[in-house]
Every structure is written in structure tokens, then in C-alpha cells.
Scaffold this motif. Structure first.
Motif, PDB file in Angstrom:
ATOM      1  N   THR A  13     -26.203  23.442   0.006  1.00 64.86           N
ATOM      2  CA  THR A  13     -26.221  23.314  -1.340  1.00 64.86           C
ATOM      3  C   THR A  13     -24.863  22.992  -2.157  1.00 64.86           C
ATOM      4  O   THR A  13     -24.796  23.224  -3.192  1.00 64.86           O
ATOM      5  CB  THR A  13     -26.518  24.784  -1.955  1.00 64.86           C
ATOM      6  OG1 THR A  13     -25.880  25.765  -1.564  1.00 64.86           O
ATOM      7  CG2 THR A  13     -28.060  25.217  -1.481  1.00 64.86           C
TER       8      THR A  13
ATOM      9  N   HIS B   5     -23.544  20.355  -3.286  1.00 66.56           N
ATOM     10  CA  HIS B   5     -23.641  19.615  -4.401  1.00 66.56           C
ATOM     11  C   HIS B   5     -23.646  20.419  -5.532  1.00 66.56           C
ATOM     12  O   HIS B   5     -22.974  20.232  -6.648  1.00 66.56           O
ATOM     13  CB  HIS B   5     -24.583  18.517  -4.362  1.00 66.56           C
ATOM     14  CG  HIS B   5     -26.082  19.044  -4.496  1.00 66.56           C
ATOM     15  ND1 HIS B   5     -26.689  19.783  -3.564  1.00 66.56           N
ATOM     16  CD2 HIS B   5     -26.764  19.314  -5.555  1.00 66.56           C
ATOM     17  CE1 HIS B   5     -27.886  20.293  -3.661  1.00 66.56           C
ATOM     18  NE2 HIS B   5     -28.003  20.037  -5.002  1.00 66.56           N
ATOM     19  N   ASP B   6     -24.126  21.860  -5.578  1.00 67.47           N
ATOM     20  CA  ASP B   6     -23.980  22.647  -6.608  1.00 67.47           C
ATOM     21  C   ASP B   6     -22.734  23.799  -6.467  1.00 67.47           C
ATOM     22  O   ASP B   6     -22.717  24.165  -7.398  1.00 67.47           O
ATOM     23  CB  ASP B   6     -25.209  23.407  -6.647  1.00 67.47           C
ATOM     24  CG  ASP B   6     -26.201  22.473  -7.218  1.00 67.47           C
ATOM     25  OD1 ASP B   6     -27.503  22.669  -6.579  1.00 67.47           O
ATOM     26  OD2 ASP B   6     -26.267  21.421  -7.745  1.00 67.47           O
TER      27      ASP B   6
ATOM     28  N   SER C  37     -23.523  28.289  -6.920  1.00 66.05           N
ATOM     29  CA  SER C  37     -23.784  27.625  -8.127  1.00 66.05           C
ATOM     30  C   SER C  37     -22.935  28.365  -9.286  1.00 66.05           C
ATOM     31  O   SER C  37     -22.320  29.319  -9.106  1.00 66.05           O
ATOM     32  CB  SER C  37     -25.300  27.547  -8.361  1.00 66.05           C
ATOM     33  OG  SER C  37     -25.547  29.049  -8.848  1.00 66.05           O
ATOM     34  N   LYS C  38     -22.776  27.371 -10.471  1.00 63.55           N
ATOM     35  CA  LYS C  38     -22.304  27.894 -11.445  1.00 63.55           C
ATOM     36  C   LYS C  38     -22.950  29.205 -12.197  1.00 63.55           C
ATOM     37  O   LYS C  38     -22.409  30.184 -12.558  1.00 63.55           O
ATOM     38  CB  LYS C  38     -21.967  27.076 -12.576  1.00 63.55           C
ATOM     39  CG  LYS C  38     -21.044  27.392 -13.749  1.00 63.55           C
ATOM     40  CD  LYS C  38     -20.912  26.308 -14.752  1.00 63.55           C
ATOM     41  CE  LYS C  38     -20.059  26.830 -15.996  1.00 63.55           C
ATOM     42  NZ  LYS C  38     -19.817  25.705 -16.914  1.00 63.55           N
TER      43      LYS C  38
ATOM     44  N   THR D 287     -16.679  22.294  -9.461  1.00 59.97           N
ATOM     45  CA  THR D 287     -17.680  21.848  -8.443  1.00 59.97           C
ATOM     46  C   THR D 287     -17.106  21.197  -7.489  1.00 59.97           C
ATOM     47  O   THR D 287     -16.075  20.263  -7.600  1.00 59.97           O
ATOM     48  CB  THR D 287     -18.744  21.335  -9.287  1.00 59.97           C
ATOM     49  OG1 THR D 287     -18.232  19.965  -9.913  1.00 59.97           O
ATOM     50  CG2 THR D 287     -19.288  22.342 -10.533  1.00 59.97           C
TER      51      THR D 287
END
Length: 120
Positions: A23, A25-26, A82-83, A116
Motif C-alpha cells: 500500500t 502509494h498511500d 494512509s493519511k 506521502t
């Protein structure tokens, strides 16, 4: 029994790293430069390790590290899947309780930047 508990701990870390790879990319990263009060390093390290036991249980948590450079400066690196998962952890009652304790060891507020992952 300790070996079994250690294996569970290692297994959890590997699972989080494995999930983070797929994951990435996030992936959300927060880096904070911190200044500690004189003589507070050991207490801060103890607080940091104990607070990791609480914060690492949040969904999306990947890692949280306290770094010290050769010049004596300090940095915290927090990785989340993730954010959104970072924000949920950051806004939690657990974080609200831990946050002032960590700041009590600091001589000034931390200087934060968020990122990111752009490439691996």
C-alpha cells in the motif's frame, strides 16, 4: 513463553511491513525535528517506547522511531498506511493523553512535516 511472545511481536511487525509495501502509494510519513530539555533524553526514550506500545495498536500503523544524529539532534519518524489512519490515531483519546507527556520533555514545540511516499 517469552519466545512465543517474541515471535508474536516479530510476526506483527513483519505483517505491518508487508502490508505497507503493498500500500506504499498511500503511505503517509510524518517527520518531526525535536529539541529535548537538557538531561531529558533517557526519560523521553522511556516515554517513547511505552507510548509506542499504545500507538502501534492502531489500524494502519507501520512504525514510529526516535532518531538521534551524530551532532546530537533528534528526529521522530512515523509511518502509517494512509493519511486517514494517521489522522484517526492522532485524534484518538490515547494520543491526546500521550501528547502532553511527550511535550513535557521538549524545550520547544516539534517542527513537523508530512509526506506521502512518491517512489520506492
Amino acid at each position: 513463553m517469552k519466545i512465543f511472545n517474541s515471535w508474536n511481536f516479530i510476526s506483527e511487525i513483519l505483517e505491518k511491513k508487508f502490508n505497507a509495501i503493498f500500500t506504499s502509494h498511500d503511505m503517509f510519513v510524518m517527520i518531526a525535528d525535536v529539541s529535548l530539555k537538557e538531561g531529558a533524553e533517557d526519560d523521553f526514550k522511556n516515554w517513547f517506547s511505552e507510548s509506542n506500545k499504545v500507538l502501534s495498536k492502531f489500524p494502519g500503523f507501520v512504525s514510529r522511531k526516535f532518531l538521534k544524529s551524530a551532532d546530537g539532534s533528534y528526529r521522530i519518524v512515523v509511518e502509517h498506511e494512509s493519511k486517514e489512519s494517521f489522522i484517526k490515531m492522532h485524534n484518538s483519546p490515547e494520543h491526546e493523553k500521550l501528547h502532553p507527556q511527550g511535550h513535557s520533555f521538549m524545550s520547544e514545540p516539534p517542527q513537523r512535516k508530512t509526506y506521502t511516499v512518491a517512489a520506492e
